[in-house]
Design an enzyme around this catalytic site. Structure first.
Site, PDB file in Angstrom:
ATOM      1  N   CYS A 272     -53.943  36.366 -20.404  1.00 55.09           N
ATOM      2  CA  CYS A 272     -53.960  35.112 -19.619  1.00 55.09           C
ATOM      3  C   CYS A 272     -53.999  35.379 -18.122  1.00 55.09           C
ATOM      4  O   CYS A 272     -54.377  34.499 -17.360  1.00 55.09           O
ATOM      5  CB  CYS A 272     -52.772  34.244 -19.998  1.00 55.09           C
ATOM      6  SG  CYS A 272     -51.188  35.072 -19.779  1.00 55.09           S
TER       7      CYS A 272
ATOM      8  N   GLN B 164     -53.415  26.958 -21.209  1.00 53.58           N
ATOM      9  CA  GLN B 164     -53.896  28.331 -21.342  1.00 53.58           C
ATOM     10  C   GLN B 164     -54.482  28.580 -22.727  1.00 53.58           C
ATOM     11  O   GLN B 164     -55.591  29.094 -22.871  1.00 53.58           O
ATOM     12  CB  GLN B 164     -52.731  29.301 -21.083  1.00 53.58           C
ATOM     13  CG  GLN B 164     -53.101  30.754 -21.221  1.00 53.58           C
ATOM     14  CD  GLN B 164     -54.026  31.226 -20.117  1.00 53.58           C
ATOM     15  OE1 GLN B 164     -53.719  31.049 -18.954  1.00 53.58           O
ATOM     16  NE2 GLN B 164     -55.166  31.808 -20.468  1.00 53.58           N
TER      17      GLN B 164
ATOM     18  N   ASP C 293     -49.891  39.640 -22.816  1.00 52.49           N
ATOM     19  CA  ASP C 293     -49.372  38.970 -21.614  1.00 52.49           C
ATOM     20  C   ASP C 293     -48.290  39.886 -21.039  1.00 52.49           C
ATOM     21  O   ASP C 293     -47.857  40.857 -21.686  1.00 52.49           O
ATOM     22  CB  ASP C 293     -48.802  37.591 -22.010  1.00 52.49           C
ATOM     23  CG  ASP C 293     -48.307  36.784 -20.820  1.00 52.49           C
ATOM     24  OD1 ASP C 293     -48.687  37.087 -19.668  1.00 52.49           O
ATOM     25  OD2 ASP C 293     -47.535  35.823 -21.040  1.00 52.49           O
TER      26      ASP C 293
ATOM     27  N   ARG D  61     -60.297  28.018 -17.971  1.00 56.25           N
ATOM     28  CA  ARG D  61     -59.168  27.147 -17.580  1.00 56.25           C
ATOM     29  C   ARG D  61     -59.713  25.923 -16.833  1.00 56.25           C
ATOM     30  O   ARG D  61     -59.267  24.803 -17.055  1.00 56.25           O
ATOM     31  CB  ARG D  61     -58.195  27.920 -16.673  1.00 56.25           C
ATOM     32  CG  ARG D  61     -57.424  29.037 -17.348  1.00 56.25           C
ATOM     33  CD  ARG D  61     -56.374  28.537 -18.314  1.00 56.25           C
ATOM     34  NE  ARG D  61     -55.432  27.615 -17.710  1.00 56.25           N
ATOM     35  CZ  ARG D  61     -54.364  27.971 -16.972  1.00 56.25           C
ATOM     36  NH1 ARG D  61     -54.092  29.246 -16.805  1.00 56.25           N
ATOM     37  NH2 ARG D  61     -53.549  27.071 -16.447  1.00 56.25           N
TER      38      ARG D  61
ATOM     39  N   HIS E 110     -47.273  27.117 -22.744  1.00 60.96           N
ATOM     40  CA  HIS E 110     -48.376  27.131 -21.756  1.00 60.96           C
ATOM     41  C   HIS E 110     -49.629  26.591 -22.466  1.00 60.96           C
ATOM     42  O   HIS E 110     -50.575  27.326 -22.726  1.00 60.96           O
ATOM     43  CB  HIS E 110     -48.572  28.563 -21.258  1.00 60.96           C
ATOM     44  CG  HIS E 110     -49.393  28.686 -20.006  1.00 60.96           C
ATOM     45  ND1 HIS E 110     -49.859  27.587 -19.293  1.00 60.96           N
ATOM     46  CD2 HIS E 110     -49.837  29.793 -19.330  1.00 60.96           C
ATOM     47  CE1 HIS E 110     -50.539  28.015 -18.240  1.00 60.96           C
ATOM     48  NE2 HIS E 110     -50.546  29.340 -18.247  1.00 60.96           N
TER      49      HIS E 110
ATOM     50  N   ARG F  40     -45.716  22.684 -13.244  1.00 58.99           N
ATOM     51  CA  ARG F  40     -45.336  24.026 -13.722  1.00 58.99           C
ATOM     52  C   ARG F  40     -43.863  24.195 -13.395  1.00 58.99           C
ATOM     53  O   ARG F  40     -43.479  24.273 -12.218  1.00 58.99           O
ATOM     54  CB  ARG F  40     -46.179  25.097 -13.026  1.00 58.99           C
ATOM     55  CG  ARG F  40     -45.585  26.493 -13.182  1.00 58.99           C
ATOM     56  CD  ARG F  40     -46.521  27.590 -12.769  1.00 58.99           C
ATOM     57  NE  ARG F  40     -47.576  27.748 -13.757  1.00 58.99           N
ATOM     58  CZ  ARG F  40     -48.383  28.798 -13.828  1.00 58.99           C
ATOM     59  NH1 ARG F  40     -48.270  29.778 -12.967  1.00 58.99           N
ATOM     60  NH2 ARG F  40     -49.319  28.863 -14.760  1.00 58.99           N
TER      61      ARG F  40
HETATM   62  N1   CP Z   1     -52.730  32.302 -16.488  1.00 55.06           N
HETATM   63  C1   CP Z   1     -52.126  31.553 -15.556  1.00 55.06           C
HETATM   64  O1   CP Z   1     -51.558  30.480 -15.825  1.00 55.06           O
HETATM   65  O2   CP Z   1     -52.249  32.049 -14.302  1.00 55.06           O
HETATM   66  P1   CP Z   1     -51.424  31.579 -13.018  1.00 55.06           P
HETATM   67  O3   CP Z   1     -49.988  31.907 -13.271  1.00 55.06           O
HETATM   68  O4   CP Z   1     -52.014  32.348 -11.879  1.00 55.06           O
HETATM   69  O5   CP Z   1     -51.613  30.103 -12.842  1.00 55.06           O
HETATM   70  N1  NVA Z   2     -45.750  34.503 -19.650  1.00 50.19           N
HETATM   71  C1  NVA Z   2     -46.221  34.443 -18.285  1.00 50.19           C
HETATM   72  C2  NVA Z   2     -47.510  33.699 -18.211  1.00 50.19           C
HETATM   73  C3  NVA Z   2     -48.136  33.638 -16.834  1.00 50.19           C
HETATM   74  C4  NVA Z   2     -49.390  32.859 -16.802  1.00 50.19           C
HETATM   75  C5  NVA Z   2     -45.159  33.805 -17.406  1.00 50.19           C
HETATM   76  O1  NVA Z   2     -44.566  32.807 -17.837  1.00 50.19           O
HETATM   77  O2  NVA Z   2     -44.918  34.309 -16.323  1.00 50.19           O
END
Ligand code: CP
Ligand code: NVA
Length: 306
Positions: A262, A133, A222, A290, A130, A103
């Site tokens: 999400c 997701q 989101d 997930r 993502h 990530r």
């Molecule tokens: N939806 C999602 O990716 O959650 P986190 O940021 O908690 O991993």
């Molecule tokens: N768009 C959000 C998604 C989190 C799962 C971010 O990138 O923070």
């Protein structure tokens, strides 16, 4: 040859359907209490430049359930791209681990990591996309609706990494996708163009959330400020105010509309408490999936990389 999973456009509809079938099988096995250890003895390195609840815990738990072991590398430890280059990290971890999940902020970082890793690399979110997701989201809709045939998904809010991955999904898998965003906050222009030039799905970007949710089977939202945009959080509240998923917006969609997010959610901002806790919301089914989808991704990548 090793395969990576960096974006949904890396896989076609046939592969997505196969992944969904594998997800269902893996989920059913878990619910029946069956042991399933295809990744016995394997290890997953999980690199995080940003915080996480679902991604970290579902990958770590999933790897354990598959018979393997996961290592969590926190944002403060590795210094991805600062203490050490993506290229060197990829080559070193490939000597220890069987899969890498990362990530990261910049999408370039995950591409560089994948280029230099000899083991599969999975994108656990970048500023651009993502993909895990959205595969989990699509699988969740299929569980609730039987298929995505003729289903209209309306994404309301910021044209961010999640919106971009919905566009990538629509480029590969037929559905109706509407993205309702304020002017200036549109999703990635290349991803919009690719999804629209591809005759697979009906894809539109609109600015009016009420127009967007008309006839929607699914409303998706989101956060208005993603990780890394914290400094803009206050100013964005005013810009996105009319894009809140609230009872009035839900009432403007199809009567049985499903509401998805999400997570993590900012109740009172992009979604109201009444909607996320209400009868249309399937956010926790979505979060659960997930785990199952990512287990399928890891099993499939290890199988394809043999
Ligand atoms: N939806 C999602 O990716 O959650 P986190 O940021 O908690 O991993
Ligand atoms: N768009 C959000 C998604 C989190 C799962 C971010 O990138 O923070």
């Amino acid at each position: 040859m090793k395969k990576d999973f960096l974006k949904i456009t890396d896989i076609d509809k046939k592969e997505i359907d196969a992944l969904f079938q594998l997800t269902k099988d893996i989920k059913d096995k878990l619910k029946r209490g069956e042991t399933y250890h295809p990744l016995k003895g394997n290890t997953l390195a999980m690199i995080f430049q940003k915080p996480s609840t679902r991604t970290r815990i579902s990958f770590e738990t999933g790897m354990f359930q598959l018979g393997g072991h996961a290592l969590y590398i926190s944002p403060s430890e590795m210094g991805f791209g600062t203490r050490e280059s993506a290229a060197d990290i990829g080559r070193v971890l490939s000597r220890y681990n069987d899969i890498i999940m990362a990530r990261l902020f910049g999408h370039d970082g995950i591409e560089e990591l994948a280029k230099y890793s000899s083991v599969p690399v999975i994108n656990g979110l970048t500023d651009l996309t993502h993909p895990c997701q959205i595969l989990a989201d699509a699988f969740t809709i299929i569980e609730h609706r039987g298929s995505l045939d003729g289903i209209k998904v309306t994404y309301v809010g910021d044209g961010n990494n999640v919106a971009n991955s919905w566009l990538n999904f629509a480029a590969q898998y037929p559905l109706k996708l509407t993205i309702a965003v304020p002017k200036g906050y549109e999703p990635n222009a290349d991803m919009v163009a690719n999804a629209q030039k591809n005759p697979v799905s009906e894809v539109e970007v609109v600015n009016d959330p009420f127009e967007g949710v008309k006839d929607a089977d699914v409303i998706y939202t989101d956060v208005w400020a993603s990780m890394g945009q914290e400094a803009e959080a206050e100013s964005r509240k005013a810009i996105f105010k009319s894009y809140q998923v609230n009872d009035a917006l839900v009432a403007a969609a199809k009567p049985g509309v499903l509401v998805m997010h999400c997570l993590p959610a900012h109740r009172g901002e992009e979604i109201t408490n009444s909607v996320i806790e209400g009868p249309h919301s399937i956010v926790f089914d979505e979060a659960e999936n997930r785990l199952h989808v990512q287990k399928a991704i890891m099993v499939a990548l290890m199988e394809q990389s043999k």
